[in-house]
Design a protein around this motif. Sequence first.
Motif, PDB file in Angstrom:
ATOM      1  N   SER A  95     -42.284 -81.179  -6.586  1.00 31.36           N
ATOM      2  CA  SER A  95     -42.673 -80.095  -6.227  1.00 31.36           C
ATOM      3  C   SER A  95     -41.985 -78.674  -6.609  1.00 31.36           C
ATOM      4  O   SER A  95     -42.427 -77.763  -6.886  1.00 31.36           O
ATOM      5  CB  SER A  95     -42.796 -80.020  -4.813  1.00 31.36           C
ATOM      6  OG  SER A  95     -41.397 -79.781  -4.059  1.00 31.36           O
ATOM      7  N   ASP A  96     -40.497 -78.826  -7.037  1.00 38.08           N
ATOM      8  CA  ASP A  96     -39.775 -77.705  -7.476  1.00 38.08           C
ATOM      9  C   ASP A  96     -40.407 -77.688  -9.109  1.00 38.08           C
ATOM     10  O   ASP A  96     -40.732 -76.268  -9.646  1.00 38.08           O
ATOM     11  CB  ASP A  96     -38.420 -78.388  -8.084  1.00 38.08           C
ATOM     12  CG  ASP A  96     -37.421 -77.297  -8.816  1.00 38.08           C
ATOM     13  OD1 ASP A  96     -37.588 -76.013  -8.416  1.00 38.08           O
ATOM     14  OD2 ASP A  96     -37.193 -77.790  -9.845  1.00 38.08           O
ATOM     15  N   PHE A  97     -40.884 -78.626  -9.613  1.00 41.31           N
ATOM     16  CA  PHE A  97     -41.600 -78.271 -10.917  1.00 41.31           C
ATOM     17  C   PHE A  97     -42.919 -77.590 -10.841  1.00 41.31           C
ATOM     18  O   PHE A  97     -43.001 -76.865 -11.770  1.00 41.31           O
ATOM     19  CB  PHE A  97     -41.951 -79.602 -11.533  1.00 41.31           C
ATOM     20  CG  PHE A  97     -42.388 -79.693 -13.169  1.00 41.31           C
ATOM     21  CD1 PHE A  97     -41.702 -79.500 -14.109  1.00 41.31           C
ATOM     22  CD2 PHE A  97     -43.899 -80.001 -13.246  1.00 41.31           C
ATOM     23  CE1 PHE A  97     -42.278 -79.399 -15.434  1.00 41.31           C
ATOM     24  CE2 PHE A  97     -44.345 -80.299 -14.583  1.00 41.31           C
ATOM     25  CZ  PHE A  97     -43.544 -79.750 -15.749  1.00 41.31           C
ATOM     26  N   THR A  98     -43.677 -77.766 -10.160  1.00 44.00           N
ATOM     27  CA  THR A  98     -44.977 -77.258  -9.662  1.00 44.00           C
ATOM     28  C   THR A  98     -44.805 -75.708  -9.226  1.00 44.00           C
ATOM     29  O   THR A  98     -45.432 -74.712  -9.593  1.00 44.00           O
ATOM     30  CB  THR A  98     -46.193 -78.139  -8.865  1.00 44.00           C
ATOM     31  OG1 THR A  98     -45.323 -78.338  -7.623  1.00 44.00           O
ATOM     32  CG2 THR A  98     -46.384 -79.331  -9.648  1.00 44.00           C
TER      33      THR A  98
ATOM     34  N   ASN B 243     -41.916 -73.789  -9.253  1.00 44.89           N
ATOM     35  CA  ASN B 243     -41.243 -72.920  -9.924  1.00 44.89           C
ATOM     36  C   ASN B 243     -41.328 -73.110 -11.289  1.00 44.89           C
ATOM     37  O   ASN B 243     -40.632 -72.547 -12.232  1.00 44.89           O
ATOM     38  CB  ASN B 243     -39.512 -73.115  -9.584  1.00 44.89           C
ATOM     39  CG  ASN B 243     -39.496 -73.010  -8.230  1.00 44.89           C
ATOM     40  OD1 ASN B 243     -39.894 -72.028  -7.536  1.00 44.89           O
ATOM     41  ND2 ASN B 243     -38.840 -73.999  -7.495  1.00 44.89           N
ATOM     42  N   GLY B 244     -42.130 -73.916 -11.851  1.00 46.87           N
ATOM     43  CA  GLY B 244     -42.381 -74.132 -13.313  1.00 46.87           C
ATOM     44  C   GLY B 244     -43.130 -72.779 -13.850  1.00 46.87           C
ATOM     45  O   GLY B 244     -43.570 -71.982 -13.147  1.00 46.87           O
ATOM     46  N   SER B 245     -43.043 -72.739 -15.230  1.00 49.48           N
ATOM     47  CA  SER B 245     -43.417 -71.406 -15.751  1.00 49.48           C
ATOM     48  C   SER B 245     -44.877 -71.389 -16.028  1.00 49.48           C
ATOM     49  O   SER B 245     -45.441 -70.307 -16.447  1.00 49.48           O
ATOM     50  CB  SER B 245     -42.651 -71.088 -16.945  1.00 49.48           C
ATOM     51  OG  SER B 245     -42.941 -72.067 -18.118  1.00 49.48           O
ATOM     52  N   ILE B 246     -45.484 -72.605 -15.748  1.00 47.95           N
ATOM     53  CA  ILE B 246     -47.084 -72.419 -15.755  1.00 47.95           C
ATOM     54  C   ILE B 246     -47.482 -71.981 -14.745  1.00 47.95           C
ATOM     55  O   ILE B 246     -47.514 -72.588 -13.704  1.00 47.95           O
ATOM     56  CB  ILE B 246     -47.617 -73.593 -16.609  1.00 47.95           C
ATOM     57  CG1 ILE B 246     -46.936 -74.096 -17.971  1.00 47.95           C
ATOM     58  CG2 ILE B 246     -48.928 -73.694 -16.855  1.00 47.95           C
ATOM     59  CD1 ILE B 246     -47.478 -75.322 -18.479  1.00 47.95           C
ATOM     60  N   PRO B 247     -48.769 -70.974 -14.650  1.00 49.87           N
ATOM     61  CA  PRO B 247     -49.185 -70.740 -13.417  1.00 49.87           C
ATOM     62  C   PRO B 247     -50.178 -71.690 -13.060  1.00 49.87           C
ATOM     63  O   PRO B 247     -51.035 -72.288 -13.875  1.00 49.87           O
ATOM     64  CB  PRO B 247     -49.974 -69.033 -13.843  1.00 49.87           C
ATOM     65  CG  PRO B 247     -49.327 -68.751 -15.052  1.00 49.87           C
ATOM     66  CD  PRO B 247     -48.918 -69.849 -15.733  1.00 49.87           C
ATOM     67  N   LEU B 248     -50.234 -72.013 -11.863  1.00 47.46           N
ATOM     68  CA  LEU B 248     -51.049 -73.125 -11.246  1.00 47.46           C
ATOM     69  C   LEU B 248     -51.203 -72.854  -9.937  1.00 47.46           C
ATOM     70  O   LEU B 248     -50.509 -72.160  -8.795  1.00 47.46           O
ATOM     71  CB  LEU B 248     -50.115 -74.253 -11.173  1.00 47.46           C
ATOM     72  CG  LEU B 248     -50.445 -75.640 -10.730  1.00 47.46           C
ATOM     73  CD1 LEU B 248     -51.575 -76.411 -11.564  1.00 47.46           C
ATOM     74  CD2 LEU B 248     -49.301 -76.803 -10.864  1.00 47.46           C
ATOM     75  N   HIS B 249     -52.876 -73.052  -9.512  1.00 46.24           N
ATOM     76  CA  HIS B 249     -53.286 -73.085  -8.214  1.00 46.24           C
ATOM     77  C   HIS B 249     -54.273 -74.097  -7.791  1.00 46.24           C
ATOM     78  O   HIS B 249     -54.912 -74.942  -8.849  1.00 46.24           O
ATOM     79  CB  HIS B 249     -53.836 -71.643  -7.829  1.00 46.24           C
ATOM     80  CG  HIS B 249     -55.121 -71.472  -8.661  1.00 46.24           C
ATOM     81  ND1 HIS B 249     -54.940 -70.616  -9.731  1.00 46.24           N
ATOM     82  CD2 HIS B 249     -56.091 -71.726  -8.210  1.00 46.24           C
ATOM     83  CE1 HIS B 249     -56.265 -70.487 -10.329  1.00 46.24           C
ATOM     84  NE2 HIS B 249     -57.033 -71.107  -9.336  1.00 46.24           N
TER      85      HIS B 249
END
Length: 488
Positions: free
Chosen positions: A28-31, A33-39
Motif C-alpha cells: 500500500s505504501d508502494f501504490t 506513495n509511488g511516483s506513478i499516478p494511479l486511481h
Amino acid sequence: MNQNELQERILQYEKREKLLTLQIEELSDFTENGSIPLHKVDQNGIIIWANQAELDLTGYSHEEYVGFPVINFHADQSSIQDILKRLGKDEKIIDHRAALKCKNGVIKHVLINSSVYRKDGNFVHSRCFTVDISEYLKQAEEKSAKLAAIVESSDDAIVSKNLEGIITSWNHSAERTFGYSASEMIGESILKIIPEDRKDEEQLILDRLKGGERVEHFETKRITKYGSILDISLTISPVKDIDDKIIGLSKIARDITEKKHEERRKNDFIAMVSHELKTPLTSITSYIQLLLSKARKDKDDFEIYALSRSEVQARKMTSMIQDFLSLAKLEEGKISINKEIFDLYPIMEEISSDAKFLTTNHTIEFKGCKDIFIEADKNKIGQVLINLMSNAIKYSPNGGTIIIGCEREGSSIKIFVSDEGVGINPSDQRNLFTRFYRVRNEKVKNISGFGIGLYLIAEILKYHDSKIEVTSEEGVGSTFSFVLPVHV
Ligand code: ADP
C-alpha cells in the motif's frame, strides 16, 4: 494435538500474519506513495481511490477528486465513456491518449493503461495508471515547429511523399518553383510534375535508396503547373519507420535552370571557339609539314629544327582543342561512340613514335600489343592514349623512361602508360578524374594545364564500360591503365 504443538502452531500463525501485514503495508505504501499516478474507478465510473501522485498530477485534493465521476476530469468525455464501456467488457486499455483537465485549468496530455479487477466473476473496480506525456509532447511539438519553420523558409523546394508516390508535404518554395499550392498537391501523385519521358525515374531512385545508396545532386527535369520544363537538382532521403523500413521519401529540389542555361552558353562558346580554332590550325600544320619536307630536301638543319618544334607545338594545340571540343560535347550529352574493330598495334605504335617528337629527354618504350584486335571508338581511344602519353611527358620534367604497352589478361587486354615522373600522392589520386581537378604542390606548380585530360579519359572509358586506374608513388612515378575486352 498436545499443548506444546498448539503453542507452536499459534506462534507460526502469528509470524505469518506479521509477515502478511508487513507485505500489505509495503504494497500500500508502494501504490499510495509511488511516483506513478494511479486511481480506481467503480462500475459506475466513479473514482473510488486515487494515490498521491494522481492528486499531484491533477492538482485536486482527495475530497475534490475521490467520489466524483471520472469523466468530470477529462476534456474528451466521450472517449472516456467509451473506455468505461470497453472495460465493462473486460477489454484491456493500453496507451490510450487522453486530455486531463487539471484544477488550475491546464490540460495535461496523458497515456492511460487500465484493466478490470474482478472477484468471483464480479466487477470490483478498474485500476488505471496515468502517464503524463505533456512535457514530451511539448518538446516534440517545439522540435517539429522548428523543423517546419526551417522547411517553410527554405529556398529549396522540399517535398515528401509516401511509397505510392502520393505527396504528403509541400513547402512554400515548392509552391514558388512548380506553381502548384500545397492544397493542390498534398494527396496528389508526384507524377503530376514529372515529364512523360522520366516517369520511371521514381522507381529507379527508390531502388537505389533501398540498396543503401545516397541520392544527391541527381540532375533531372520537372514540369511546372504552366507547362514549362525546369532543370532540377534533387537530393533524396528515405523516410523510415521505427523498424528501419522505408515508408516514404523526402526530396529537396533545387531549381538549376539558370545555372544549366549558363553552362549551355559556356559550352556552346567553348565548342564554337574550339571549332573556329581548328580550321586555321589544320592549315598551319599542313604548311609546316610542307615546309618541313622542303627543309629536309634542302638539308637546312636550322629550318628542320625550327619547323619540327613548330609541328610539335601545333600538335599539342590540336590535341588541346580536341579535348575542349570533347568536353563541350560531353557536357551536353552529345558525345557519340562509334565502335569499330581495329588492330591496336598500329595506333599504339604511332602514338609512341609521335611522342618521340614531343620530347628529347625521355626514353619512350613500346611493349606488346601485337595481334590484338579490339572493338572500340578508335579516335576516342587514340585521344585517351595521347592524353596519357602527353601527361607522362609533362609530369616527368627530369626525363626517365616512359613505357606504353599492353598486357594480356585472359580474354581482355590491359593498356598502360607508365612514367618515372613526379608521382601523385594518395589523396590527389582519389580526385584526379574530376573535371578541372589539378594537383597543387611545389613539384607541379609551373606545369600548365586545364585539368580536363583525365576527366575526359575517365568519361570516354565509361562509355566503353571500362575504367581508368592509377598506381603511383611520389618521386617514383605513375602508371595509368585500363582494360578492354579483346575481339576474337
Ligand atoms: P592537366 O594536366 O591539364 O592538369 P589532367 O586532367 O590531364 O589535367 O591531369 C590532372 C592532374 O593529374 C594534373 O594536374 C597532374 O597533377 C596529375 N597528373 C596527371 N598525369 C600525371 C602523371 N603522369 N604524373 C603525375 N601527375 C599526373
